[in-house]
Design an enzyme around this catalytic site. Structure first.
Site, PDB file in Angstrom:
ATOM      1  N   HIS A 322       0.800  -1.218   0.000  1.00 33.48           N
ATOM      2  CA  HIS A 322       0.000   0.000   0.000  1.00 33.48           C
ATOM      3  C   HIS A 322       0.838   1.275   0.000  1.00 33.48           C
ATOM      4  O   HIS A 322       0.324   2.333  -0.373  1.00 33.48           O
ATOM      5  CB  HIS A 322      -0.943   0.002   1.204  1.00 33.48           C
ATOM      6  CG  HIS A 322      -2.178  -0.822   0.984  1.00 33.48           C
ATOM      7  ND1 HIS A 322      -2.241  -2.168   1.258  1.00 33.48           N
ATOM      8  CD2 HIS A 322      -3.402  -0.486   0.493  1.00 33.48           C
ATOM      9  CE1 HIS A 322      -3.439  -2.622   0.964  1.00 33.48           C
ATOM     10  NE2 HIS A 322      -4.160  -1.634   0.490  1.00 33.48           N
ATOM     11  N   GLY A 323       2.078   1.194   0.426  1.00 40.25           N
ATOM     12  CA  GLY A 323       2.882   2.401   0.388  1.00 40.25           C
ATOM     13  C   GLY A 323       4.232   2.234   1.062  1.00 40.25           C
ATOM     14  O   GLY A 323       4.396   1.408   1.968  1.00 40.25           O
TER      15      GLY A 323
END
Length: 462
Positions: A322-323
């Site tokens: 996700h990041g």
């Protein structure tokens, strides 16, 4: 160019569909491929070579795998090359600066950051291309010899930038159907889904999300405890309607083109456990990690300790996917702990309860979104969570309840099964009433887009 924009709705989409429908049957995939390339290049033309390399690389690797003997050392070596090629591309653009920053912090070095812009959709299309090549290795699909057909699958504009993650084996047969791929009934259903998704995104996510934006602008240390919880509930609803709305629009666009994409959300906030939540939230991502990471690691076939380890690997990767930030890793670890607790002893008890399992699941889901939403550093996470769990004063929540209370209430109702049941009932009773409802949602959504400049899309940055 986002789906919830006037440019897409009134210019790109009508022209794209007209070209696609008028194209000869044998040129459908080429037309779709070129239209999708134009869509992607509209905002990311400089990163077109990255996506092209991803397509060409997996195309050639899959053909190579198809010619090698099953079980041979060279075939296993090519499998390693497949993983290194795809993950390496994603790692370079998404995570290089993260590791440089942390290496500099640990060693006192001053290695300069690359400052790369993350190519739109790279987390999604690298997973799709890698799943195709891995399926060729497993023998569940045959290598695609027509690079245009493979390219049309990868860059198909409805799901290119933010999913749902569509596996090649789910649309391979549809890609080969050149004549009769779509029908008027499918187009009609697709238009309805697109409008409903547009309404979720524009009328719910945008309006509710404005509350979280206001709280961020106040500063996490300046909000009262009630306002911190109010903002977190707002983000919880925003991210659901934002992403599920986009996915619904994507599925609707797929049906207009003659493709059936898998469902990505199934009322996740009515879950009775965290395990159930992840069977309902972003289902294509969960399914991808289950099929290509969890099961190859052994799943639950080698005892409890190995299963817990496999869960740790999956949720570390899920958070990192996700990041490139510590809050996402912490978010992944948070869910690993909750899921492990449920695996060990809690899940069976949750299945026997009626009300309390829903309250339990909803509480930990909302808290989890706090780790996801505050992505500006550990200091801000600690500040925000101290406001949540240690009663403190600050900016009052009353003003925001007055301004956003109705939107939040509607959002809570729309996150249940009630609107879906009502819409299904309308569809079963009257076609004209269905058209009237969809027309009203569309017109109000367009009016909002004309009048508002706040139209973010959270998952674009992933």
């Amino acid at each position: 160019m986002v789906f919830s924009s006037l440019l897409f709705i009134f210019r790109f989409l009508p022209i794209a569909l007209a070209i696609y429908y008028l194209a000869p049957a044998r040129l459908k995939n080429l037309t779709l491929f070129l239209i999708s390339l134009f869509f992607y290049s509209w905002g990311e033309v400089r990163y077109f070579p990255v996506m092209a390399s991803c397509i060409l690389g997996n195309y050639l690797l899959a053909l190579w795998l198809g010619r090698l003997k099953v079980g041979s050392r060279l075939r296993r070596a090519v499998l390693v090359l497949v993983v290194v090629f795809n993950i390496g591309m994603l790692f370079f653009f998404k995570y290089t600066d993260f590791f440089i920053q942390n290496f500099n912090a640990l060693t006192g070095s001053s290695i300069p950051l690359l400052g790369l812009t993350l190519p739109l959709g790279i987390s999604f299309y690298t997973f799709q291309t890698m799943s195709y090549t891995l399926d060729v290795y497993k023998g569940t699909v045959q290598p695609e010899r027509n690079i245009i057909d493979l390219g049309a699958y990868v860059v198909m504009f409805p799901q290119l930038i933010a999913g749902p993650i569509v596996l090649y084996k789910e649309v391979a047969a549809q890609l080969k159907v050149k004549r009769g791929r779509y029908s008027l009934a499918g187009i009609d259903e697709g238009i309805g889904l697109f409008i409903l998704g547009l309404g979720k995104k524009v009328l719910l996510a945008n309006n509710i999300g404005a509350l979280w934006e206001e709280i961020k602008s106040l500063g996490y240390g300046g909000v009262s405890t009630p306002l911190a919880w109010l903002g977190l509930v707002a983000f919880t609803l925003q991210i659901y309607f934002d992403f599920s709305g986009y996915s619904t629009m994507a599925i609707g666009l797929g049906k207009m083109l003659g493709f059936n994409f898998p469902e990505n959300f199934n009322l996740p906030y009515i879950s009775r456990s965290i395990t159930e939540f992840w069977r309902r939230w972003h289902m294509t991502l969960s399914g991808w990690f289950r099929e290509y990471v969890y099961i190859p690691l052994g799943g639950n076939r080698h005892g409890l300790r190995r299963q817990v380890f496999n869960l740790f690997v999956v949720w570390t990767l899920t958070g990192f996917w996700h990041g490139a930030n510590w809050n996402f890793l912490l978010w992944g670890f948070y869910y690993f702990v909750l899921l492990t607790i449920e695996k060990l002893f809690l899940y069976d008890k949750l299945q026997k309860g009626r009300v309390w399992p829903h309250l339990y699941a909803l509480f930990f889901i909302v808290v989890g979104w706090g780790l996801f939403a505050v992505d500006t550093g550990m200091a801000d996470i600690l500040t925000f969570f101290s406001r949540l769990f240690w009663p403190q004063g600050g900016t009052s929540a009353l003003y925001f309840v007055r301004n956003y209370g109705v939107a939040l209430l509607i959002g809570c109702i729309c996150s249940t099964a009630l609107p879906r049941r009502l819409y299904d009932w309308i569809c079963s009773k009257s076609k004209l009433l269905r058209i009237a409802v969809l027309a009203a949602v569309f017109l109000v959504s367009v009016a909002y887009l004309v009048d508002s400049t706040y139209n973010p899309f959270i998952y674009f940055r992933f």
